[in-house]
Motif scaffolding. Structure first.
Motif, PDB file in Angstrom:
ATOM      1  N   LEU A  38       9.133 -12.846 -28.119  1.00  0.00           N
ATOM      2  CA  LEU A  38       9.181 -11.483 -27.662  1.00  0.00           C
ATOM      3  C   LEU A  38      10.631 -10.989 -27.872  1.00  0.00           C
ATOM      4  O   LEU A  38      11.886 -11.398 -27.342  1.00  0.00           O
ATOM      5  CB  LEU A  38       8.526 -11.434 -26.167  1.00  0.00           C
ATOM      6  N   GLU A  39      10.677  -9.811 -28.537  1.00  0.00           N
ATOM      7  CA  GLU A  39      11.885  -9.047 -28.501  1.00  0.00           C
ATOM      8  C   GLU A  39      11.605  -7.621 -27.888  1.00  0.00           C
ATOM      9  O   GLU A  39      10.819  -6.932 -28.509  1.00  0.00           O
ATOM     10  CB  GLU A  39      12.246  -8.851 -30.150  1.00  0.00           C
ATOM     11  N   LEU A  40      12.366  -7.561 -26.704  1.00  0.00           N
ATOM     12  CA  LEU A  40      11.971  -6.110 -25.841  1.00  0.00           C
ATOM     13  C   LEU A  40      13.275  -5.446 -25.509  1.00  0.00           C
ATOM     14  O   LEU A  40      14.332  -5.714 -26.229  1.00  0.00           O
ATOM     15  CB  LEU A  40      11.293  -6.687 -24.874  1.00  0.00           C
ATOM     16  N   LYS A  41      13.005  -4.543 -24.732  1.00  0.00           N
ATOM     17  CA  LYS A  41      14.286  -3.652 -24.274  1.00  0.00           C
ATOM     18  C   LYS A  41      14.192  -3.602 -22.723  1.00  0.00           C
ATOM     19  O   LYS A  41      13.268  -3.509 -22.093  1.00  0.00           O
ATOM     20  CB  LYS A  41      14.020  -2.211 -24.761  1.00  0.00           C
ATOM     21  N   ASP A  42      15.485  -3.961 -22.065  1.00  0.00           N
ATOM     22  CA  ASP A  42      15.539  -3.813 -20.671  1.00  0.00           C
ATOM     23  C   ASP A  42      15.379  -2.315 -20.293  1.00  0.00           C
ATOM     24  O   ASP A  42      15.170  -1.401 -21.053  1.00  0.00           O
ATOM     25  CB  ASP A  42      16.883  -4.662 -20.058  1.00  0.00           C
ATOM     26  N   THR A  43      15.922  -2.311 -18.908  1.00  0.00           N
ATOM     27  CA  THR A  43      15.803  -0.876 -18.345  1.00  0.00           C
ATOM     28  C   THR A  43      16.843   0.078 -18.897  1.00  0.00           C
ATOM     29  O   THR A  43      16.493   1.264 -18.937  1.00  0.00           O
ATOM     30  CB  THR A  43      15.920  -1.118 -16.948  1.00  0.00           C
ATOM     31  N   VAL A  88      16.477  -7.483 -25.340  1.00  0.00           N
ATOM     32  CA  VAL A  88      15.820  -8.809 -24.333  1.00  0.00           C
ATOM     33  C   VAL A  88      15.151  -9.674 -25.404  1.00  0.00           C
ATOM     34  O   VAL A  88      14.057  -9.131 -25.828  1.00  0.00           O
ATOM     35  CB  VAL A  88      15.075  -8.344 -23.217  1.00  0.00           C
ATOM     36  N   SER A  89      15.444 -10.805 -25.437  1.00  0.00           N
ATOM     37  CA  SER A  89      14.747 -11.929 -26.251  1.00  0.00           C
ATOM     38  C   SER A  89      14.366 -12.924 -25.194  1.00  0.00           C
ATOM     39  O   SER A  89      15.184 -13.800 -24.543  1.00  0.00           O
ATOM     40  CB  SER A  89      15.843 -12.549 -27.318  1.00  0.00           C
ATOM     41  N   LEU A  90      13.002 -13.346 -25.271  1.00  0.00           N
ATOM     42  CA  LEU A  90      12.399 -14.551 -24.806  1.00  0.00           C
ATOM     43  C   LEU A  90      13.221 -15.865 -24.984  1.00  0.00           C
ATOM     44  O   LEU A  90      13.712 -16.395 -24.233  1.00  0.00           O
ATOM     45  CB  LEU A  90      10.997 -14.603 -25.050  1.00  0.00           C
ATOM     46  N   TYR A  91      13.317 -15.903 -26.280  1.00  0.00           N
ATOM     47  CA  TYR A  91      13.949 -17.080 -26.648  1.00  0.00           C
ATOM     48  C   TYR A  91      15.530 -17.406 -26.525  1.00  0.00           C
ATOM     49  O   TYR A  91      15.823 -18.432 -26.733  1.00  0.00           O
ATOM     50  CB  TYR A  91      13.580 -17.567 -28.264  1.00  0.00           C
ATOM     51  N   LYS A  92      16.126 -16.138 -26.103  1.00  0.00           N
ATOM     52  CA  LYS A  92      17.714 -16.187 -25.835  1.00  0.00           C
ATOM     53  C   LYS A  92      17.764 -16.047 -24.456  1.00  0.00           C
ATOM     54  O   LYS A  92      19.026 -15.802 -23.927  1.00  0.00           O
ATOM     55  CB  LYS A  92      18.034 -15.154 -26.507  1.00  0.00           C
ATOM     56  N   THR A  93      16.796 -16.446 -23.598  1.00  0.00           N
ATOM     57  CA  THR A  93      16.730 -16.292 -22.138  1.00  0.00           C
ATOM     58  C   THR A  93      16.757 -17.891 -21.795  1.00  0.00           C
ATOM     59  O   THR A  93      15.581 -18.389 -21.457  1.00  0.00           O
ATOM     60  CB  THR A  93      15.798 -15.488 -21.364  1.00  0.00           C
ATOM     61  N   PRO A  94      17.633 -18.461 -21.577  1.00  0.00           N
ATOM     62  CA  PRO A  94      17.690 -19.932 -21.181  1.00  0.00           C
ATOM     63  C   PRO A  94      17.337 -20.232 -19.954  1.00  0.00           C
ATOM     64  O   PRO A  94      17.785 -19.438 -18.631  1.00  0.00           O
ATOM     65  CB  PRO A  94      19.241 -20.453 -21.487  1.00  0.00           C
ATOM     66  N   ALA A  95      16.527 -21.209 -19.569  1.00  0.00           N
ATOM     67  CA  ALA A  95      15.884 -21.319 -18.059  1.00  0.00           C
ATOM     68  C   ALA A  95      14.955 -22.657 -18.159  1.00  0.00           C
ATOM     69  O   ALA A  95      14.489 -23.071 -19.168  1.00  0.00           O
ATOM     70  CB  ALA A  95      14.944 -20.014 -17.488  1.00  0.00           C
ATOM     71  N   LYS A  96      15.103 -23.370 -16.968  1.00  0.00           N
ATOM     72  CA  LYS A  96      14.392 -24.521 -17.000  1.00  0.00           C
ATOM     73  C   LYS A  96      12.617 -24.267 -17.070  1.00  0.00           C
ATOM     74  O   LYS A  96      11.927 -24.900 -17.721  1.00  0.00           O
ATOM     75  CB  LYS A  96      14.457 -25.443 -15.652  1.00  0.00           C
ATOM     76  N   TYR A  97      12.404 -23.199 -16.342  1.00  0.00           N
ATOM     77  CA  TYR A  97      10.980 -22.579 -16.513  1.00  0.00           C
ATOM     78  C   TYR A  97      11.357 -20.982 -16.726  1.00  0.00           C
ATOM     79  O   TYR A  97      12.016 -20.406 -16.133  1.00  0.00           O
ATOM     80  CB  TYR A  97      10.367 -22.914 -15.131  1.00  0.00           C
ATOM     81  N   THR A  98      10.390 -20.399 -17.041  1.00  0.00           N
ATOM     82  CA  THR A  98      10.237 -18.943 -17.215  1.00  0.00           C
ATOM     83  C   THR A  98       8.931 -18.470 -16.897  1.00  0.00           C
ATOM     84  O   THR A  98       7.892 -19.001 -17.188  1.00  0.00           O
ATOM     85  CB  THR A  98      10.427 -18.626 -18.674  1.00  0.00           C
ATOM     86  N   ILE A 103      14.411 -10.058 -15.009  1.00  0.00           N
ATOM     87  CA  ILE A 103      14.727  -9.585 -16.253  1.00  0.00           C
ATOM     88  C   ILE A 103      13.475  -8.410 -16.689  1.00  0.00           C
ATOM     89  O   ILE A 103      12.560  -9.144 -16.723  1.00  0.00           O
ATOM     90  CB  ILE A 103      14.967 -10.231 -17.533  1.00  0.00           C
ATOM     91  N   HIS A 104      13.796  -7.289 -16.519  1.00  0.00           N
ATOM     92  CA  HIS A 104      12.945  -6.080 -16.643  1.00  0.00           C
ATOM     93  C   HIS A 104      12.869  -5.933 -17.993  1.00  0.00           C
ATOM     94  O   HIS A 104      13.616  -5.266 -18.549  1.00  0.00           O
ATOM     95  CB  HIS A 104      13.142  -5.062 -15.667  1.00  0.00           C
ATOM     96  N   ALA A 105      11.815  -5.807 -18.564  1.00  0.00           N
ATOM     97  CA  ALA A 105      11.494  -5.316 -20.147  1.00  0.00           C
ATOM     98  C   ALA A 105      10.416  -4.619 -20.330  1.00  0.00           C
ATOM     99  O   ALA A 105       9.571  -4.635 -19.684  1.00  0.00           O
ATOM    100  CB  ALA A 105      11.696  -6.588 -20.882  1.00  0.00           C
ATOM    101  N   SER A 106      10.308  -3.860 -21.585  1.00  0.00           N
ATOM    102  CA  SER A 106       9.454  -2.995 -21.918  1.00  0.00           C
ATOM    103  C   SER A 106       9.358  -3.191 -23.452  1.00  0.00           C
ATOM    104  O   SER A 106      10.240  -3.544 -24.120  1.00  0.00           O
ATOM    105  CB  SER A 106       9.213  -1.905 -21.591  1.00  0.00           C
ATOM    106  N   THR A 166       6.516  -2.974 -30.956  1.00  0.00           N
ATOM    107  CA  THR A 166       6.562  -3.593 -31.939  1.00  0.00           C
ATOM    108  C   THR A 166       6.297  -5.153 -31.883  1.00  0.00           C
ATOM    109  O   THR A 166       6.363  -5.763 -32.719  1.00  0.00           O
ATOM    110  CB  THR A 166       8.261  -3.321 -32.479  1.00  0.00           C
ATOM    111  N   SER A 167       6.438  -5.420 -30.462  1.00  0.00           N
ATOM    112  CA  SER A 167       6.102  -6.812 -30.480  1.00  0.00           C
ATOM    113  C   SER A 167       4.892  -7.494 -30.467  1.00  0.00           C
ATOM    114  O   SER A 167       4.555  -8.727 -30.458  1.00  0.00           O
ATOM    115  CB  SER A 167       6.706  -7.082 -28.998  1.00  0.00           C
ATOM    116  N   ASN A 168       3.650  -6.447 -30.481  1.00  0.00           N
ATOM    117  CA  ASN A 168       2.494  -7.184 -30.525  1.00  0.00           C
ATOM    118  C   ASN A 168       2.196  -8.147 -29.413  1.00  0.00           C
ATOM    119  O   ASN A 168       1.314  -8.961 -29.513  1.00  0.00           O
ATOM    120  CB  ASN A 168       2.151  -7.857 -31.924  1.00  0.00           C
ATOM    121  N   TYR A 169       2.520  -7.853 -28.099  1.00  0.00           N
ATOM    122  CA  TYR A 169       2.376  -8.886 -26.993  1.00  0.00           C
ATOM    123  C   TYR A 169       1.025  -8.935 -26.583  1.00  0.00           C
ATOM    124  O   TYR A 169       0.373  -9.772 -25.831  1.00  0.00           O
ATOM    125  CB  TYR A 169       3.307  -8.452 -25.695  1.00  0.00           C
TER     126      TYR A 169
END
Length: 468
Positions: free
Chosen positions: A331-336, A341-351, A410-413, A418-421
């Motif tokens: 997912l490649e999105l935009k924040d507020t 904002v990139s899902l795969y560039k957001t490191p976390a144990k869980y998302t 992380i708030h995104a839209s 373009t993301s086809n989410y």
């Protein structure tokens, strides 16, 4: 989605001279001089209207058709649509019934219908056992202690033995009768004494392995009875391990046994498809996707027209990218502030990935609850919250975030769409919640807040104890 799986009742040619002329059931009704008589058939536990006929002033109604009826248990339904008698249909499809509504069991008479004369004798036998059944119910109702209930056991055993003996004797005397097919299907495997060297799972394994032994899966006779669906439900609810891989393996094995009967194949495949597409349990959509890809896509669902088939296939294709265990779609999105904002560039144990709408009534309740759980414990466990706006204006979105203090998310839209989410994450209502692991693999989805709390607590505990 139920509309997708309503079976189309298709005529099945049967090379029997008697059936070539279709069916004609002539019913003489006492105490009726008008109205309409109905004929219905079972399809699993549900009944469907098959035919209807006007009742003449002399109380006669003739139910008839040019095509033969498919075998099974049919219901001759009175004009009030409340009272009915069950009637067997097999090879004999031209017969007469005389019905006296004051006593359906003892005053019903069949002519030229051997199958139904035998069926009526069984119903009369059950009627004779009603007094014993009522005694059992009364004693159970009045039982004050466990000892009182135990006293009823011999009566229950006596009644059960009488019914079993009747069915066993009937099967021996009429091996080719449709009622024999029904009685055999109602039987359950008798587990032998556990052999030496077998473990405690022997009884379960034996019962499961022999569950379908007495069920004729090669003919159409059981499809239009309530027996088959009951057998399917017990098998998949109680005997098959509740894991998609196990269910898929057992589904394929069972479907393979139905190949000699078009109607049996149709019903079993339909039941499995509907059951797992509409399952409330997480992860069962994998079974639905497998069935569609293996049987529907190659064109084996012969009863569906192209529009119906396309709906089912499209539904499966919508689910396929987001099954449990799959890698989450990027997912490649935009924040507020319109920053990337990139899902795969957001490191976390869980998302926790949440698709939500600030104008959605359910979201207005659930999003603050998710935020409370996040601040109370999830944040400490290394959980990242990504909220994706699906509807509503930018102002409504920002105002909701501000009013409910949704900090730390992380708030995104996707303002340019373009993301086809929606397709990749099957977002057709809101909120939709996914739980991803450290590598962004889907480990859970469509959970409520309480379920998600429990799931995260369990996963964290398993990691601590080294179970994962």
């Amino acid at each position: 989605m139920r509309k997708l799986f309503v079976l189309l009742i298709a005529a099945l040619s049967m090379p029997i001279c008697l059936l070539a002329q279709g069916y004609q059931i002539t019913v003489q009704l006492k105490h009726f001089t008008g109205g309409k008589l109905f004929l219905a058939n079972y399809m699993g536990r549900t009944t469907y209207l098959t035919d209807s006929a006007a009742i003449s002033p002399t109380g006669v109604a003739v139910l008839k058709g040019k095509e033969p009826l498919l075998p099974g248990i049919y219901l001759v339904v009175m004009p009030d649509k409340q009272k009915y008698i069950e009637t067997l249909v097999d090879k004999q499809q031209v017969f007469n019934i005389t019905i006296d509504t004051t006593d359906f069991v003892n005053k019903t008479v069949y002519k030229n219908a051997t199958d139904n004369e035998l069926f009526l004798s069984y119903n009369q036998f059950l009627f004779q056992q009603e007094s014993l059944g009522r005694r059992i119910q009364d004693q159970l109702k009045n039982a004050a202690t466990a000892a009182d209930s135990a006293k009823v056991a011999p009566l229950q055993q006596e009644l059960g033995k009488k019914i079993r003996d009747f069915r066993t004797n009937f099967i021996a005397a009429h091996p080719n009768n449709i009622l024999t097919t029904i009685f055999r299907a109602m039987k359950e495997p008798e587990v032998p004494h556990q052999p030496a060297g077998e473990d405690s799972t022997f009884a379960y394994r034996y019962f499961k392995a022999h569950y379908w032994d007495e069920v004729d899966l090669t003919s159409d006779r059981l499809v239009r009875t309530p027996i088959l669906e009951a057998k399917l439900k017990k098998y998949f609810d109680q005997l098959v391990p509740a894991y998609p891989d196990s269910i898929i393996a057992d589904s394929d094995a069972l479907i393979a046994k139905t190949r000699k009967s078009k109607e049996m194949f149709k019903f079993v495949l339909w039941w499995l498809t509907y059951n797992y597409e509409s399952s409330p349990y997480m992860g069962m959509d994998a079974v639905f996707v497998h069935l569609v890809e293996k049987y529907y896509v190659p064109g084996e669902a012969y009863w569906l027209n192209s529009e119906q088939l396309n709906k089912i296939v499209n539904r499966a294709y919508a689910l396929a990218p987001n099954l449990i265990g799959q890698q989450a779609a990027p997912l490649e999105l935009k924040d507020t502030a319109s920053r990337p904002v990139s899902l795969y560039k957001t490191p976390a144990k869980y998302t926790v990935l949440v698709f939500w709408d600030p104008t959605c009534g359910h979201c207005k309740t659930e999003i603050p609850r998710l935020d409370s759980a996040f601040n109370a414990s999830w944040k400490k466990k290394g959980v990242a919250m990504i909220g994706v706006k699906t509807e509503g204006t930018q102002q409504e979105w920002l105002q909701f975030i501000k009013d409910h203090h949704l900090s730390g998310w992380i708030h995104a839209s996707d303002p340019q769409a373009t993301s086809n989410y929606r397709r990749l994450y099957d977002v057709y209502s809101t909120p939709v919640v996914y739980l991803l692991d450290e590598k962004k693999k889907i480990v859970a989805k469509r959970l409520g807040v309480e379920q998600l709390i429990t799931f995260l607590d369990r996963v964290a505990a398993d990691k601590t104890t080294g179970k994962l």
